[in-house]
Write an enzyme that holds these catalytic residues in place. Sequence first.
Site, short mmCIF file in Angstrom:
data_model
loop_
_atom_site.label_atom_id
_atom_site.label_comp_id
_atom_site.label_asym_id
_atom_site.label_seq_id
_atom_site.Cartn_x
_atom_site.Cartn_y
_atom_site.Cartn_z
N HIS A 164 4.71 -1.62 -3.77
CA HIS A 164 5.06 -0.88 -2.55
C HIS A 164 4.58 -1.76 -1.39
O HIS A 164 3.52 -2.37 -1.49
CB HIS A 164 4.25 0.41 -2.38
CG HIS A 164 4.53 1.50 -3.36
ND1 HIS A 164 3.75 1.75 -4.44
CD2 HIS A 164 5.50 2.45 -3.37
CE1 HIS A 164 4.22 2.80 -5.10
NE2 HIS A 164 5.29 3.24 -4.48
N ASP B 112 0.88 -1.04 -0.46
CA ASP B 112 -0.22 -1.34 -1.39
C ASP B 112 -0.50 -2.82 -1.48
O ASP B 112 -1.53 -3.23 -2.01
CB ASP B 112 -0.08 -0.69 -2.78
CG ASP B 112 1.27 -0.76 -3.42
OD1 ASP B 112 1.80 0.31 -3.74
OD2 ASP B 112 1.78 -1.88 -3.62
C1 XLS Z 1 5.30 8.50 -8.59
C2 XLS Z 1 6.26 7.44 -8.82
C3 XLS Z 1 5.99 6.17 -8.03
C4 XLS Z 1 7.22 5.32 -7.97
C5 XLS Z 1 7.20 4.26 -6.93
O1 XLS Z 1 5.19 9.45 -9.34
O2 XLS Z 1 6.32 7.18 -10.17
O3 XLS Z 1 4.91 5.49 -8.58
O4 XLS Z 1 7.47 4.71 -9.19
O5 XLS Z 1 7.13 4.75 -5.65
#
Ligand code: XLS
Length: 438
Positions: A100, A103
């Site tokens: 992301h 992050d």
């Molecule tokens: C949350 C999601 C997230 C996505 C990416 O539950 O799995 O981690 O994969 O934003």
Amino acid sequence: MSLFSSVEPVRFEGPSTKNEFAYRVYDKDRVVLGKRMEEWLKVAACYWHSFNWPGADIFGGGTLTRPWIGTPVTQAMADSKLEAAFDFFERLGVPYFTFHDVDAMATAATLKEHDRNLKKIEAGMAQRMAATGVKLLWGTANLFSHPRFAGGAATSPDPEVYAWAAAQVRYCLEATHRLGGQNYVLWGGREGYDSLLNTDLRRELDQYGRFLSLVVEHKHKIGFKGTILIEPKPFEPTKHQYDHDVAAVFAFLQRYGLTKEVKVNIEVNHATLAGLDFEHEIAAARAYGIFGSIDINRGDPRNGWDTDQFPNNAQELAPALVQLVEDQGFSTGGFNFDAKLRRQSVDPADLYLAHIGGIDTISRALLAAADIVTDGALNRLKQERYQGWNGELGKRITGGELNLAGIADLAAEKNLDPAPRSGRQELAESLIARHCRY
Ligand code: XLS
Ligand code: NI
Ligand code: NI
């Protein structure tokens, strides 16, 4: 040198090895039905759970050593996180990673700063990617952590929030494109509602539909050849998320004319939360022609939230892998380890052990699936079950020659009296179990 560089690169040593830091099944160069294992599985490790989560839960703070986490995250912290993450990806020997925007980058207060900070970390990523050969499976913008997104991003009641989200997605999509990403993901974290009493559902869907169309338009404008993926999840953090499951996403795509442009990233634990089987979500996505990629993890049968545990049951995954093998693998997708450690797994070694176990598990499922497809008995069972549809009556019905009255008359005239036939479910289940022997 970083927290994760003390482990020797993880290699395949076969099932009899005593070394816990080795693959027992995942042999990236092993050829399975004409394709290397690495190409079948296209494994990615993720940035967020592994490097950006301190081991906190709602009852307690961080337990894991992640010195680069803090408020705010400085550039130096983001850089050392990057170093640790790539040390890990490289030693684990996975071909891909996922991230992301927030992050990975230093904290930004304004959009201009966001753009600058993302570009800085993108430069670092590009460097480490070139040095290690690790590629990008997908990037995504975090449109759910910051308080401004509490009421949603594209579905926010506030157009200024929508505009912020649009900017973040623009920057992240462009960064993903420059980094050679294979896909771009949108998980609608808070694109949903907590209460219908204060929510205009139709308006929010239209906002979201427009948002997605803009993303697709921009993708083409910048020449990004990867796939745009929506990741369904029924709830959490909102009470109801609009991308509830594959079927809901398909209805949404159809409503906004995007079925040819957007596919799905299916997460195992999200399927479970929706009350569906993982293999059902894959089958539905294939039926609708929108299967894209997988977030591999698992839930806990006694917990009703996204526990994001590492997979460890190959037999459970085999029916999904059979479908992947039937399709001859992913197109742009892969297996992203959207999985996280338990809070007590405080050693850097635990992150390796968790991924090694998970990667071996999907490798086992792949080998079993390849055997099942090669053996052909499961496929024959299915073919035989539908055999009638290849006969004259079946063809006249599906060919559209008969209308409802025509079918009725024919059934009455021929005095049809179909006898029940076995569905052979137990045999099908035994076939799966029998091949899970790796
Ligand atoms: C949350 C999601 C997230 C996505 C990416 O539950 O799995 O981690 O994969 O934003
Ligand atoms: Ni996910
Ligand atoms: Ni999830």
